[in-house]
Design a protein around this motif. Structure first.
Motif, PDB file in Angstrom:
ATOM      1  N   THR A   1       3.582  -8.677   1.156  1.00  0.00           N
ATOM      2  CA  THR A   1       4.918  -7.627   1.275  1.00  0.00           C
ATOM      3  C   THR A   1       4.980  -6.617   2.755  1.00  0.00           C
ATOM      4  OG1 THR A   1       3.810  -5.834   0.186  1.00  0.00           O
ATOM      5  CG2 THR A   1       4.454  -7.764  -1.286  1.00  0.00           C
TER       6      THR A   1
ATOM      7  N   TYR B   1       5.617  -3.482   2.511  1.00  0.00           N
ATOM      8  CA  TYR B   1       4.048  -2.576   2.604  1.00  0.00           C
ATOM      9  C   TYR B   1       2.198  -2.908   2.987  1.00  0.00           C
ATOM     10  CZ  TYR B   1       2.393   1.925   1.109  1.00  0.00           C
ATOM     11  OH  TYR B   1       1.342   3.356   0.903  1.00  0.00           O
ATOM     12  N   GLN B   2       2.163  -4.004   2.357  1.00  0.00           N
ATOM     13  CA  GLN B   2       0.921  -4.279   2.394  1.00  0.00           C
ATOM     14  C   GLN B   2       0.604  -4.955   4.088  1.00  0.00           C
ATOM     15  OE1 GLN B   2       1.175  -7.871  -0.629  1.00  0.00           O
ATOM     16  NE2 GLN B   2       0.302  -6.741  -2.106  1.00  0.00           N
TER      17      GLN B   2
ATOM     18  N   TYR C   1       7.715  10.843 -14.024  1.00  0.00           N
ATOM     19  CA  TYR C   1       8.231   9.176 -13.723  1.00  0.00           C
ATOM     20  C   TYR C   1       8.036   7.920 -14.974  1.00  0.00           C
ATOM     21  CZ  TYR C   1       6.027   4.669 -11.592  1.00  0.00           C
ATOM     22  OH  TYR C   1       5.838   3.380 -10.940  1.00  0.00           O
TER      23      TYR C   1
ATOM     24  N   ASP D   1       8.727   5.754  -7.822  1.00  0.00           N
ATOM     25  CA  ASP D   1       7.086   4.939  -7.833  1.00  0.00           C
ATOM     26  C   ASP D   1       6.581   6.279  -6.418  1.00  0.00           C
ATOM     27  OD1 ASP D   1       5.368   3.183  -7.939  1.00  0.00           O
ATOM     28  OD2 ASP D   1       6.752   2.363  -6.196  1.00  0.00           O
ATOM     29  N   TYR D   2       7.782   6.588  -5.288  1.00  0.00           N
ATOM     30  CA  TYR D   2       6.771   6.699  -4.376  1.00  0.00           C
ATOM     31  C   TYR D   2       6.589   8.745  -4.163  1.00  0.00           C
ATOM     32  CZ  TYR D   2       6.065   6.511   1.010  1.00  0.00           C
ATOM     33  OH  TYR D   2       5.527   7.445   2.257  1.00  0.00           O
TER      34      TYR D   2
ATOM     35  N   VAL E   1       3.633   9.005  -6.281  1.00  0.00           N
ATOM     36  CA  VAL E   1       1.791   8.765  -5.342  1.00  0.00           C
ATOM     37  C   VAL E   1       1.602  10.129  -4.626  1.00  0.00           C
ATOM     38  CG1 VAL E   1       0.733   7.455  -3.705  1.00  0.00           C
ATOM     39  CG2 VAL E   1       2.415   6.089  -5.626  1.00  0.00           C
TER      40      VAL E   1
ATOM     41  N   THR F   1       2.491  -1.137  -9.796  1.00  0.00           N
ATOM     42  CA  THR F   1       3.744  -1.500  -8.552  1.00  0.00           C
ATOM     43  C   THR F   1       2.281  -1.840  -7.195  1.00  0.00           C
ATOM     44  OG1 THR F   1       3.031   0.568  -7.597  1.00  0.00           O
ATOM     45  CG2 THR F   1       5.082   0.055  -9.785  1.00  0.00           C
ATOM     46  N   ASP F   2       3.391  -2.578  -6.092  1.00  0.00           N
ATOM     47  CA  ASP F   2       2.507  -2.985  -4.262  1.00  0.00           C
ATOM     48  C   ASP F   2       2.232  -1.767  -4.486  1.00  0.00           C
ATOM     49  OD1 ASP F   2       2.676  -3.912  -2.567  1.00  0.00           O
ATOM     50  OD2 ASP F   2       4.991  -3.747  -1.727  1.00  0.00           O
ATOM     51  N   TYR F   3       2.912  -0.359  -4.297  1.00  0.00           N
ATOM     52  CA  TYR F   3       3.100   0.791  -3.294  1.00  0.00           C
ATOM     53  C   TYR F   3       1.273   1.687  -4.359  1.00  0.00           C
ATOM     54  CZ  TYR F   3       3.171   5.254  -1.465  1.00  0.00           C
ATOM     55  OH  TYR F   3       2.798   6.280  -0.580  1.00  0.00           O
ATOM     56  N   GLN F   4       1.138   1.694  -5.892  1.00  0.00           N
ATOM     57  CA  GLN F   4      -0.134   1.617  -6.772  1.00  0.00           C
ATOM     58  C   GLN F   4      -1.039   1.231  -5.956  1.00  0.00           C
ATOM     59  OE1 GLN F   4       1.682   1.500 -10.305  1.00  0.00           O
ATOM     60  NE2 GLN F   4       2.756   3.549 -10.716  1.00  0.00           N
TER      61      GLN F   4
END
Lengths: 299, 299, 299, 299, 299
Positions: free
Chosen positions: A173, A175-176, D167, D174-175, D178, E173-176
């Motif tokens: 992705t 972000y990755q 949340y 999400d962001y 975090v 999620t992706d971000y977490q």
């Protein structure tokens, strides 16, 4: 890096023989001048050379500290390379989705990364060992890297291009991909840190000051002894001067840790450790053995 | 930066001749006063000037340390510029999508960035060399930059505006744009670090203290010798005082590393290295050669 | 900050006159006691006061180092404010979408930010100059800020609320808003760093130690001279003691860099530089001139 | 923290009276042994105790430096807590969407955070003051926290659970969630830093070395005086030894800054400042006054 | 870590007995040589050994500083492990969505993480205690970890694979997921820091310099006494030399803090603290007690 083994005395003597000889000759010249000019009655208080000695000691303390800091920073940079290498491969294992080529993909990064570690060490020491590339890369890739001026940087760029391809294929992705790019930035930083230490000459004025003070010391001391004690001066000046020079030489060795000397940061040994770690993480069948040092140092 | 080549002795002498002369004259005046006022019998223990000398040594140790730290910090800031420059271009290569203008886009950033490196070095040394802009930028861009008060900052803003345009055109995602903006922040930080070192005068009180102690030393020492040894005082004070002054002068040189002196941080050489690295990464055909230092230092 | 201009000698003398006088009187008292009690024959080896002097020198080296570190940290915090201010405005220019109010929006942040820089400097020095708010903010905003206990913090909160409004209006994405919030966090950190330096009293025990050792030194030294050399003691103690005190006073000046003294961190000058930089970036027509220091220091 | 007010002399004397007495007795014993064993003619050069004194001075310089660093690090950790607390509340104000409970939500975080600040200070000093919880939290919450072994950590976990709930309710993206979690990580880090300083005993070997050298000094010094000067030894050893011990005791006080002593990091005062700041940011009506120190120190 | 309890004197004596004996014998040899060669009239000024002693003191100051820094850095790395462990579990509690297996999931991470903490300490000290794995992991998992060359790294990889699975199942999620991956990177960094300290031998040249100077000191001192004072030399050289050696030995102990010695970083105690903290956070019923040290140190 000097190991916890017996260090041959010659290792120390070789370093200082030339300077010690110079101080010895200079001390003799001063004593001769004293006698030939009939400066018998001239007596300087011993406190003056003591003061000079204190000043030399403080200069050496400064020198030793800064050299140690350079040496330790080089070691920290390579420690960071160890950590980031493990994190890089763990990130790839975590991020890459399941799929038929997942295993091969991880291994292609492991191989290129091992090459990077070895080649970075070689580049810092000033000569590339071609085996360190051909062991891990295809002949075509090896050839492309060898053409570049800064080979480790070219390998990192190749890492980047592989990640870009995976992102374009949708295997990573947004972000990755950026996180992996950040890990490459960390490698760039560690590499740049080593290059900075390698390319920055320690201010040479401080070696000059040391010499000024040691020769002042050697010039003043003979005049502190009574005339009938003249034979004391030369051995004392030579011994104490040599001891000072010995410390300075050690500092000089420490401050340049990528010269292929026994006091170097052991970059090849560390690259070997990284190779073992990464290959274990990627479940290689053939994992190399830890190289064992044969002498009192490891490179 | 002083290189590992023979440094002319004159380089050191030139620095201290004026102060050494002053100390020499002062020592003579003190000796004359001693005789003219008939202070023959006045004998101060030698321990007093030794104590003053110890204090001078410690002041010098402090001075030397802090100056070295400023010099090393300047070098670290430029090392960070090297690293971040490589990372910046690698990020662009990784993030920019395929397309007809991809190649030109990367090169426009490479060009502007090379200009930034050279111009930052020039600005720190206090005079902009116009070639460093015209070599890389169009005449219109050069003109716009030259109008700005802080030229390197204007170049970074131009970087930012280019990235903004790419983002508006959809060539960069939200996240990638912010990452590139972070890299620009790193350049701003390194630039600000250099400006801080350039613009912060080292506390001048410490040079004053040094002088107070050296003149106290020179004033007390004559009274430590027996009357018939008066001729010893002047050379000793001058030699030891000059040695102290020499160390302080070296510290002063190190603490201001952007003055166009031989002991400077070699900003032009580093900018040259960056240019070679970036142009290699962007596959330029014509890559400049590494500039070779002709003397004992590189700028 | 002391500039590279001639510093009036009075600047140094004024600092130490009271302590020097005390040491002078104390030395006289000790000499008088020695004579009145008939302690003529009591001779202490000179090595004892020398040892005390060495210890004072080391205490001063410690003191000088830590004070310099505080002063340098204050300068670093303000350097970070310079960098982050430039980055903050560049981020806004990059993030804010095209639109009729884009220009005014950027300028409202520039104005509030200039106010923050000046007011932070004022708050650290302990008195707010109202002009520094009214020059940049509307009367209503000025009034609201003046009511707050911590005015710089209130300005940062106002920044935050503006960004929140832009985010609520959809002018900033989620991610951009958080990045700007991170930049505000950096301002909070730099501000807190300065407040920490301002509010933390340097351990006062060390000044006490210095005094203990200087008075011990002054008490012991008279007993190291032969009786007929008594007149040597008072000037020597006074001179050497004053030199030590001079160094300590300089350290005390450096360690508290927000007192409105000539040795201060030049916060007003730096705020002026930031104002020029930010207004150039936002293409103001009227850009203020660089304030020129009139004396040997800048504030 | 010692304030800029008159410190009672007793504060210093109390620290060293026991050790000073021991040195005094030891010095008497050595003098008595010298006389009783008839070691009149034994004269050691004064340079030997001077050397020992130099070594003690250097040990003290090391000790003083490291202790100051611990003390300063503790202060930095609390400075970071101030900064992060302000940023945490500003982030919440910026992130939480409009809605009927927005105001109460922010205040519930402010209350819990004030409790955390006070309780962390209490926990470091070793005894929790229950009022510091009940002033800010409901009885139920207080009870739950009091059951935990590490109370500050339990409060941070409660912060985390509140954020998680917001949340889950969709009040935070999400962001943003975090980012707030990252701010909690910063609090964890500052807390851990203080605990590390609190729980790590400074290497006790160095206090032992100091004692070895001071007693060696006291044992050797009597043999440096002529027999008729024996009465000089005891006061000199006691005075100089006490001065050394005084410096070491100050170092010991500084290195343990969470013991409820006058030299402590003023954690309660800082928590009070944070409370005022946060309540101002959240527009409380009743804002507590700045606590005023009544004596020469603040806790 | 040495605790604030009575340390047996033997602890210090044991360290230096061998070297002290060598210096004692060497001093005797020098005195014998002086007499047997009839070098009665040879008198070296005492200032020469004093100068050597000053130089030894400065070398020791350097040594002590660097050793302390290594020891403190090891403690900082373990402090970071404490902080990051708490943050890691708090992140998991915050990120994992409600669901039937939420509780078990958190606990599986807590268990594996406790194992990691204990095993890292064991690995640094050079022998793995199997209980530290079997207490927390299933036999199958234990077996897999024991097969790996670098056991702590294998545990972190297992963490990573668990997180990957949760992400693949959509629980994160992706971000977490990337944030948790960053926390694993922090563990990798702390682990690498400890390994760096463990594996880097302190430059051994400095121990050699110390010996050179101590033996020079022991060789020169006898010639500073009058012939009838010869019996003074041996005890003085032995005492002062032993004191110097004592400081160096302490430095050597500090610089290698993972050898299972009383001066070690107390890794097992810290792992025990982490276990208590994490199990409290995850609401375990059975929380282990704080291990109490039985002697004057904790491991």
């Amino acid at each position: 890096m000097l190991l916890n083994r017996r260090i041959p005395l010659l290792f120390f003597v070789r370093e200082i023989r030339r300077e010690a000889l110079l101080v010895f000759l200079f001390a003799n010249v001063v004593v001769l001048v004293k006698f030939s000019l009939g400066l018998w009655t001239l007596t300087i208080p011993i406190a003056i050379p003591t003061l000079l000695g204190t000043c030399i000691s403080l200069l050496l303390a400064f020198r030793t500290n800064q050299s140690y800091d350079r040496w330790w920073e080089a070691r920290i940079a390579w420690g960071a390379i160890v950590n980031d290498s493990r994190s890089f491969i763990r990130q790839l294992i975590m991020y890459l989705p399941d799929g038929p080529d997942r295993h091969d993909l991880v291994r292609s990064f492991v191989n290129r990364h091992c090459a990077w570690c070895y080649v970075l060490g070689d580049a810092l020491r000033g000569h590339i060992i071609p085996d360190h590339l051909t062991n891990f890369l295809s002949p075509a890739a090896t050839k492309r890297i060898m053409e570049s001026d800064n080979k480790p940087n070219a390998l990192l760029l190749a890492h980047g291009e592989s990640i870009r391809r995976l992102y374009a294929e949708g295997q990573l992705t947004d972000y990755q991909m950026v996180q992996l790019s950040d890990t490459l930035t960390k490698f760039t930083d560690s590499m740049g840190r080593c290059e900075r230490i390698k390319n920055t000459v320690f201010p040479r004025t401080y070696t000059f000051h040391m010499q000024v003070f040691i020769y002042l010391f050697a010039a003043v001391l003979p005049f502190c002894f009574d005339a009938d004690m003249y034979y004391l001066d030369v051995p004392l000046v030579t011994l104490i001067g040599s001891a000072f020079i010995l410390i300075e030489k050690s500092a000089i060795q420490l401050q340049d840790p990528f010269e292929g000397r026994p006091t170097d940061t052991p970059v090849t040994t560390i690259a070997n450790t990284i190779e073992i770690n990464l290959k274990t993480m990627a479940s290689y069948e053939a994992i190399p053995k830890k190289a064992d040092a044969l002498t009192y140092y490891s490179l």
